[in-house]
Write a protein that holds these residues in place. Structure first.
Motif, PDB file in Angstrom:
ATOM      1  N   SER A  68      34.887  80.559  33.914  1.00 48.38           N
ATOM      2  CA  SER A  68      34.175  79.534  33.153  1.00 48.38           C
ATOM      3  C   SER A  68      33.740  78.401  34.078  1.00 48.38           C
ATOM      4  N   LEU A  69      32.837  77.606  33.559  1.00 47.09           N
ATOM      5  CA  LEU A  69      32.274  76.488  34.301  1.00 47.09           C
ATOM      6  C   LEU A  69      33.335  75.425  34.537  1.00 47.09           C
ATOM      7  N   LEU A  70      33.352  74.881  35.737  1.00 46.86           N
ATOM      8  CA  LEU A  70      34.284  73.809  36.089  1.00 46.86           C
ATOM      9  C   LEU A  70      33.548  72.484  36.266  1.00 46.86           C
ATOM     10  N   LEU A  71      32.527  72.475  37.132  1.00 46.18           N
ATOM     11  CA  LEU A  71      31.871  71.235  37.507  1.00 46.18           C
ATOM     12  C   LEU A  71      30.421  71.496  37.906  1.00 46.18           C
ATOM     13  N   VAL A  72      29.532  70.588  37.517  1.00 48.60           N
ATOM     14  CA  VAL A  72      28.133  70.630  37.943  1.00 48.60           C
ATOM     15  C   VAL A  72      27.820  69.284  38.583  1.00 48.60           C
ATOM     16  N   VAL A  73      27.265  69.315  39.785  1.00 48.79           N
ATOM     17  CA  VAL A  73      26.872  68.085  40.468  1.00 48.79           C
ATOM     18  C   VAL A  73      25.415  68.208  40.891  1.00 48.79           C
ATOM     19  N   TRP A  74      24.629  67.193  40.572  1.00 54.32           N
ATOM     20  CA  TRP A  74      23.231  67.115  40.980  1.00 54.32           C
ATOM     21  C   TRP A  74      23.101  66.150  42.139  1.00 54.32           C
ATOM     22  N   ASP A  77      18.612  63.974  47.953  1.00 53.13           N
ATOM     23  CA  ASP A  77      18.790  63.575  49.368  1.00 53.13           C
ATOM     24  C   ASP A  77      20.267  63.588  49.770  1.00 53.13           C
ATOM     25  N   ASP A  78      20.973  64.622  49.353  1.00 57.31           N
ATOM     26  CA  ASP A  78      22.399  64.814  49.657  1.00 57.31           C
ATOM     27  C   ASP A  78      23.318  63.741  49.079  1.00 57.31           C
ATOM     28  N   ASN A  79      22.821  62.946  48.161  1.00 57.85           N
ATOM     29  CA  ASN A  79      23.644  61.949  47.474  1.00 57.85           C
ATOM     30  C   ASN A  79      23.799  62.356  46.016  1.00 57.85           C
ATOM     31  N   PRO A  80      25.029  62.338  45.492  1.00 56.21           N
ATOM     32  CA  PRO A  80      25.216  62.730  44.089  1.00 56.21           C
ATOM     33  C   PRO A  80      24.546  61.725  43.152  1.00 56.21           C
ATOM     34  N   VAL A  81      23.820  62.251  42.158  1.00 56.98           N
ATOM     35  CA  VAL A  81      23.138  61.388  41.192  1.00 56.98           C
ATOM     36  C   VAL A  81      23.593  61.655  39.759  1.00 56.98           C
ATOM     37  N   TYR A  82      24.221  62.823  39.532  1.00 58.27           N
ATOM     38  CA  TYR A  82      24.686  63.159  38.188  1.00 58.27           C
ATOM     39  C   TYR A  82      25.768  64.220  38.294  1.00 58.27           C
ATOM     40  N   SER A  83      26.763  64.141  37.418  1.00 57.83           N
ATOM     41  CA  SER A  83      27.778  65.196  37.381  1.00 57.83           C
ATOM     42  C   SER A  83      28.266  65.411  35.954  1.00 57.83           C
ATOM     43  N   TYR A  84      28.723  66.633  35.740  1.00 54.22           N
ATOM     44  CA  TYR A  84      29.335  67.008  34.468  1.00 54.22           C
ATOM     45  C   TYR A  84      30.605  67.771  34.798  1.00 54.22           C
ATOM     46  N   ASP A  85      31.740  67.225  34.371  1.00 59.43           N
ATOM     47  CA  ASP A  85      33.049  67.809  34.655  1.00 59.43           C
ATOM     48  C   ASP A  85      33.643  68.325  33.356  1.00 59.43           C
ATOM     49  N   THR A  86      33.833  69.642  33.258  1.00 60.80           N
ATOM     50  CA  THR A  86      34.341  70.238  32.016  1.00 60.80           C
ATOM     51  C   THR A  86      35.820  69.939  31.783  1.00 60.80           C
ATOM     52  N   THR A  92      32.894  60.984  28.705  1.00 64.73           N
ATOM     53  CA  THR A  92      33.439  60.566  30.001  1.00 64.73           C
ATOM     54  C   THR A  92      33.370  61.679  31.037  1.00 64.73           C
ATOM     55  N   GLY A  93      33.086  62.910  30.612  1.00 66.77           N
ATOM     56  CA  GLY A  93      32.900  64.016  31.540  1.00 66.77           C
ATOM     57  C   GLY A  93      31.548  63.969  32.229  1.00 66.77           C
ATOM     58  N   HIS A  94      30.662  63.085  31.748  1.00 57.05           N
ATOM     59  CA  HIS A  94      29.325  62.926  32.327  1.00 57.05           C
ATOM     60  C   HIS A  94      29.285  61.645  33.150  1.00 57.05           C
ATOM     61  N   TRP A  95      28.716  61.733  34.358  1.00 51.21           N
ATOM     62  CA  TRP A  95      28.544  60.561  35.209  1.00 51.21           C
ATOM     63  C   TRP A  95      27.127  60.557  35.754  1.00 51.21           C
ATOM     64  N   SER A  96      26.526  59.374  35.841  1.00 51.71           N
ATOM     65  CA  SER A  96      25.195  59.244  36.400  1.00 51.71           C
ATOM     66  C   SER A  96      25.110  57.959  37.208  1.00 51.71           C
ATOM     67  N   ASP A  97      24.453  58.019  38.372  1.00 53.94           N
ATOM     68  CA  ASP A  97      24.265  56.800  39.146  1.00 53.94           C
ATOM     69  C   ASP A  97      22.982  56.111  38.687  1.00 53.94           C
ATOM     70  N   ASP A  98      22.549  55.101  39.423  1.00 54.03           N
ATOM     71  CA  ASP A  98      21.373  54.323  39.024  1.00 54.03           C
ATOM     72  C   ASP A  98      20.072  55.107  39.100  1.00 54.03           C
ATOM     73  N   THR A  99      20.064  56.246  39.792  1.00 50.79           N
ATOM     74  CA  THR A  99      18.848  57.048  39.887  1.00 50.79           C
ATOM     75  C   THR A  99      18.331  57.400  38.497  1.00 50.79           C
ATOM     76  N   PHE A 100      19.226  57.877  37.631  1.00 47.23           N
ATOM     77  CA  PHE A 100      18.839  58.249  36.276  1.00 47.23           C
ATOM     78  C   PHE A 100      19.402  57.308  35.217  1.00 47.23           C
ATOM     79  N   GLY A 101      20.515  56.676  35.489  1.00 54.39           N
ATOM     80  CA  GLY A 101      21.141  55.828  34.478  1.00 54.39           C
ATOM     81  C   GLY A 101      21.440  56.636  33.232  1.00 54.39           C
ATOM     82  N   ASP A 102      21.002  56.133  32.088  1.00 51.85           N
ATOM     83  CA  ASP A 102      21.228  56.860  30.837  1.00 51.85           C
ATOM     84  C   ASP A 102      20.045  57.751  30.451  1.00 51.85           C
ATOM     85  N   TRP A 106      23.158  66.462  30.719  1.00 47.80           N
ATOM     86  CA  TRP A 106      23.377  67.879  30.957  1.00 47.80           C
ATOM     87  C   TRP A 106      23.354  68.615  29.626  1.00 47.80           C
ATOM     88  N   VAL A 107      22.624  69.727  29.581  1.00 44.66           N
ATOM     89  CA  VAL A 107      22.613  70.589  28.400  1.00 44.66           C
ATOM     90  C   VAL A 107      22.945  72.004  28.844  1.00 44.66           C
TER      91      VAL A 107
END
Length: 154
Positions: A68-74, A77-86, A92-102, A106-107
């Motif tokens: 099963s899925l564990l983690l997705v990181v976007w 330029d080699d910098n994380p901008v979004y993640s989804y941790d199952t 709270t399993g979703h994180w986003s930096d200022d690149t995308f904000g809200d 993840w779908v």
């Protein structure tokens, strides 16, 4: 002996003809005619307009039944901008930096990927999606987001 050699040569030629037309070979493209042309390998191109929505695909379905899925990181330029941790429930399993904000979410149904709304011209880039599973090896996908700007808007 001559027959075997001729057979092998014919088979080799057939394979050479078949490979460039196969779907997997056709997906290994270089995007030309833009600043993205220095990137080689498999890249999925996605287009959106300023203010519109973009769906950046990333296959997160495990290749094995007992996985099963564990983690997705976007990355951008080699910098994380979004993640989804199952492993973390709820939002709270979703994180986003200022690149995308809200603006990003993840779908996973019907097709997994990152949905970006209110696309901005500075969102144009090549993104990498890293998918980690509990058992299976990590997968990486590259997506080139092209943003179309209407020159006539103020």
């Amino acid at each position: 002996m001559r027959f075997v050699w001729c057979y092998k040569l014919t088979l080799f030629k057939f394979i050479l003809i078949l490979i460039p037309t196969s779907p997997s070979a056709a997906q290994n493209t270089v995007i030309t005619g833009s600043s993205l042309s220095s990137i080689t390998g498999t890249i999925t191109k996605v287009s959106s307009v300023v203010g519109g929505e973009a769906s950046l695909p990333c296959d997160s379905h495990p290749p094995q039944r007992n996985d099963s899925l564990l983690l997705v990181v976007w990355y951008r330029d080699d910098n994380p901008v979004y993640s989804y941790d199952t492993r973390v429930s709820g939002s709270t399993g979703h994180w986003s930096d200022d690149t995308f904000g809200d603006r990003a979410r993840w779908v996973d149904y019907p097709n997994s990927g990152l949905q970006v709304r209110d696309v901005r011209s500075d969102d144009r880039s090549i993104y990498r999606c890293r998918v980690d599973f509990y058992v299976s090896p990590t997968r990486n996908y590259r997506i080139a987001l092209d943003v179309i700007v209407n020159e006539h808007e103020d």
